[in-house]
Structure formats: C-alpha cells, structure tokens
Write an enzyme that holds these catalytic residues in place. Structure first.
Site, short mmCIF file in Angstrom:
data_model
loop_
_atom_site.label_atom_id
_atom_site.label_comp_id
_atom_site.label_asym_id
_atom_site.label_seq_id
_atom_site.Cartn_x
_atom_site.Cartn_y
_atom_site.Cartn_z
N SER A 199 0.86 -1.19 0.00
CA SER A 199 0.00 0.00 0.00
C SER A 199 0.90 1.24 0.00
CB SER A 199 -0.94 -0.01 1.20
OG SER A 199 -0.20 -0.13 2.41
N GLU B 231 1.28 5.60 0.77
CA GLU B 231 0.80 6.85 1.39
C GLU B 231 1.22 8.05 0.53
OE1 GLU B 231 1.64 7.82 5.70
OE2 GLU B 231 2.61 9.55 4.75
N ASP C 206 0.32 15.45 16.06
CA ASP C 206 1.38 15.99 16.92
C ASP C 206 0.84 17.07 17.84
OD1 ASP C 206 3.49 14.34 16.24
OD2 ASP C 206 3.80 15.42 14.36
N PHE D 49 14.16 14.85 9.44
CA PHE D 49 12.82 14.31 9.74
C PHE D 49 12.92 13.20 10.80
CE2 PHE D 49 9.12 11.61 8.10
CZ PHE D 49 8.18 12.37 8.77
N HIS E 61 3.85 -1.11 3.70
CA HIS E 61 3.26 0.20 3.42
C HIS E 61 4.40 1.16 3.11
CE1 HIS E 61 0.11 3.27 3.77
NE2 HIS E 61 0.94 4.00 4.50
P1 FAD Z 1 -0.84 7.59 19.99
O1 FAD Z 1 -1.11 6.17 19.92
O2 FAD Z 1 -1.96 8.48 20.30
O3 FAD Z 1 0.34 7.81 21.04
C1 FAD Z 1 0.78 9.09 21.42
C2 FAD Z 1 1.23 8.99 22.87
O4 FAD Z 1 0.10 8.71 23.68
C3 FAD Z 1 2.21 7.85 23.12
O5 FAD Z 1 3.12 8.28 24.09
C4 FAD Z 1 1.32 6.74 23.66
O6 FAD Z 1 2.05 5.82 24.45
C5 FAD Z 1 0.31 7.54 24.46
N1 FAD Z 1 -0.98 6.88 24.60
C6 FAD Z 1 -1.83 6.53 23.60
N2 FAD Z 1 -2.94 5.98 24.11
C7 FAD Z 1 -2.80 6.01 25.46
C8 FAD Z 1 -3.62 5.59 26.54
N3 FAD Z 1 -4.83 5.04 26.32
N4 FAD Z 1 -3.15 5.76 27.79
C9 FAD Z 1 -1.93 6.33 28.02
N5 FAD Z 1 -1.11 6.75 27.03
C10 FAD Z 1 -1.56 6.59 25.77
N6 FAD Z 1 0.33 13.03 11.73
C11 FAD Z 1 -0.48 13.93 11.12
O7 FAD Z 1 -0.63 15.06 11.60
N7 FAD Z 1 -1.16 13.60 9.95
C12 FAD Z 1 -1.04 12.39 9.38
O8 FAD Z 1 -1.66 12.13 8.35
C13 FAD Z 1 -0.19 11.42 10.00
N8 FAD Z 1 -0.05 10.17 9.49
C14 FAD Z 1 0.69 9.24 10.16
C15 FAD Z 1 0.73 7.92 9.70
C16 FAD Z 1 1.45 6.94 10.37
C17 FAD Z 1 1.45 5.53 9.85
C18 FAD Z 1 2.17 7.29 11.55
C19 FAD Z 1 2.98 6.24 12.28
C20 FAD Z 1 2.15 8.59 12.03
C21 FAD Z 1 1.40 9.57 11.36
N9 FAD Z 1 1.30 10.88 11.84
C22 FAD Z 1 0.49 11.80 11.20
C23 FAD Z 1 2.06 11.30 13.03
C24 FAD Z 1 1.22 11.11 14.33
O9 FAD Z 1 0.09 11.95 14.32
C25 FAD Z 1 2.12 11.49 15.49
O10 FAD Z 1 3.18 10.58 15.60
C26 FAD Z 1 1.41 11.66 16.83
O11 FAD Z 1 2.33 12.31 17.71
C27 FAD Z 1 0.98 10.36 17.48
O12 FAD Z 1 -0.16 9.88 16.95
P2 FAD Z 1 -0.60 8.32 17.20
O13 FAD Z 1 -2.06 8.25 17.09
O14 FAD Z 1 0.20 7.43 16.35
O15 FAD Z 1 -0.06 8.09 18.68
#
Ligand code: FAD
Length: 282
Positions: free
Chosen positions: A7, A9, A101, A211, A261
């Site tokens: 896939s 992106e 972020d 990055f 991916h």
């Molecule tokens: P999360 O899973 O939310 O984790 C973030 C932090 O919260 C971690 O420290 C985790 O341990 C903690 N955490 C999560 N859930 C809990 C819980 N229930 N209890 C306690 N702690 C918790 N960013 C963009 O802005 N746009 C995009 O399109 C984009 N695409 C991406 C695609 C991929 C495949 C990846 C890997 C990243 C992408 N990002 C994108 C970046 C992403 O938004 C950032 O890395 C962001 O800081 C974390 O998002 P997440 O949902 O992956 O992390």
C-alpha cells in the site's frame, strides 16, 4: 518467500507543480496493484479540504480503496463525526486514526472534557461506533517520543488494537531487527493485530535525517556511510536508496511480513522499483 501485498501513502499537494508530481506518482504506483492507498491529514485540520479533494480524485482515477488519515487532537467530537460521515457518504471506508502531533499550546497527557477525545483508543472506538470503518493506527518500534518507555507505548497500542484497529502501521525504520524485536514484544504483550512495516524511500538523505530526528527514529551509522559524499550526486544516491529499500523489503518478506506500506512522499521511482523487485508488475 511469499510476496507481500503493498500500500502507498501520499500527501495533499500545495501547488500546481506538486499536484502534477503527485498524479504522475499515483498513476505509476496504482498500476502495481496496491491493496489500498492513503492520504495524509494535517494536524488540526490544516489540510482538511486538500485531503478530501485528493482522496476524491484518487478514488475516481484509480478505482482503488482509498484511506483517509485523520487526527483528533484539538478537534471537537461533533466535527470529527460530521467529517467522517461525509467521508462515509463519499464511499470512503478506511481511516488511518491518529492523535496528531501536539500543538505548542497543549500539554500531554491531554486534559480533555467530554467534547474531545483523550486518547487514540477512544477515537478508534468512536469511529467504529459512528460507521463500520476499516481502521489503521500508527505504532512506533522505537517508542513514540511522548511515551515514558516502550512497554508503556505497547500497552497503549494494545488499547488501540482492542478498540478495533485492523492493522498498525509502523513509523519508518532502517534496521529490520528493530522491527522484529518490536513485533515479538507486541506478540508477547498479547497483540494479534498485524504490525505493518512503514518503509521510507530515501529521496534526500539530509532531509530524511532531520525528519528522523524530529520523529526520534534512529538512523544507523552504516546508512550514513552509504550516503557520505553523495550530496551532489543525485543519481548515485537514488541507486543506493533503491538497492537498500529492495534489500530491506526482501528481508521483511522472507521473515513473514505479509504487507508493506510505503511512505512515497509523492514520488514513484524508488518505491516502484522496490515493488517490482518483489514481483509486482504494471
Ligand atoms: P498515539 O497512539 O496516540 O500515542 C501518542 C502517545 O500517547 C504515546 O506516548 C502513547 O504511548 C500515548 N498513549 C496513547 N494511548 C494512550 C492511553 N490510552 N493511555 C496512556 N497513554 C496513551 N500526523 C499527522 O498530523 N497527519 C497524518 O496524516 C499522520 N499520518 C501518520 C501515519 C502513520 C502511519 C504514523 C505512524 C504517524 C502519522 N502521523 C500523522 C504522526 C502522528 O500523528 C504522530 O506521531 C502523533 O504524535 C501520534 O499519533 P498516534 O495516534 O500514532 O499516537
């Protein structure tokens, strides 16, 4: 070695020239038969219209399943609900569900009220309640920068998977052992959701390094040596980047990875050559 499915992106273009490059890349890569393609979303909705327009055209041009990335941070639930309902009505069935972020004016962990989601696992649950989306989430083999340690991050990942994620796509990595160790740790923690390697073709070594620093993804010393002295030799650098990505993808395929991916950065050459080496053809 069985051939993994693939896939791609892409991100929404900001200029006409960037749009031309995107649509060329989409045409080249769609021809290789990906399982799906996805379009990123600027945190806080900064690319909202661009994401929607790009998805609509990509779906129409390719006929492939297209996934929309979506971040929940700083966006009230009712706006997310409205946006995802519009995606659903437009035939989009796949969301890459992310926190996004942290903006400078917010502190992690979020101190949210009922109007906002707190964690990505809550967001995944909400999405599933609203529509029966296929859901991908992100995961971090070297831990997310905000997590205190890898086991806390894997515990958070488990919650996202239990909330209904169909796959987790990794942050990019260059050392496959980092991925294998992470995959084993997830299995040991009881996670059965597939951990899909997210692979980054190196189009510009210097940009990639800055990055990676921001994402806290490590760049091995041997990679530095490979690109040393190639700053003004783009053809040689592209050949090395392609050979490395092929080796990385083939090793993953030999080690049981069923889906790869690619973070295409809206360019096709390195990714296409890698997929062709895996047996995909236009
Ligand atoms: P999360 O899973 O939310 O984790 C973030 C932090 O919260 C971690 O420290 C985790 O341990 C903690 N955490 C999560 N859930 C809990 C819980 N229930 N209890 C306690 N702690 C918790 N960013 C963009 O802005 N746009 C995009 O399109 C984009 N695409 C991406 C695609 C991929 C495949 C990846 C890997 C990243 C992408 N990002 C994108 C970046 C992403 O938004 C950032 O890395 C962001 O800081 C974390 O998002 P997440 O949902 O992956 O992390």
């Amino acid at each position: 070695m069985s051939t993994p499915t693939i896939s791609f992106e892409f991100f929404p273009p900001k200029t006409d020239k960037a749009a031309d490059a995107l649509w060329d890349a989409v045409a080249d890569l769609a021809a290789l038969g990906p399982k799906f393609m996805t379009v990123t979303y600027g945190a806080g909705g900064s690319t909202r219209d661009g994401t929607v327009d790009t998805i609509a055209k990509m779906k129409e041009d390719t006929g492939l399943p297209i996934g929309s990335h979506l971040t929940f941070i700083n966006t009230p639930k009712d706006q997310l609900h409205e946006f995802t309902s519009a995606l659903w009505a437009a035939g989009i069935r796949h969301i890459v569900a992310l926190r996004g972020d942290m903006p400078d004016d917010l502190q992690w962990p979020l101190d949210t009220d009922a109007e906002y989601f707190q964690y990505t696992s809550d967001f995944v649950e909400g999405l599933k309640r609203w529509h029966d989306f296929e859901i991908s989430v992100g995961c971090y083999p070297e831990k997310h920068p905000d997590a205190p340690d890898l086991s806390a991050d894997i515990a958070a990942l488990k919650l996202k998977c239990e909330a209904g994620a169909d796959r987790a796509i990794t942050q990019f990595f260059f050392d496959n052992d980092v991925y294998y160790t992470f995959r084993d740790a997830c299995t040991k923690a009881g996670i059965q959701t597939p951990m899909v390697p997210g692979l980054l073709p190196i189009h510009d070594y210097k940009n990639m390094c800055s990055f990676a620093k921001r994402c806290q993804a490590s760049v091995p010393g041997w990679l530095n040596e490979k690109f040393a002295g190639l700053e003004n030799k783009p053809e040689e650098a592209q050949k090395i980047a392609t050979d490395l990505l092929i080796l990385q993808a083939e090793d993953l395929a030999r080690n049981g990875v069923e889906h790869l991916h690619f973070y295409t950065l809206n360019k096709s050459a390195i990714t296409a050559e890698t997929c062709e080496a895996l047996g995909k053809s236009a």
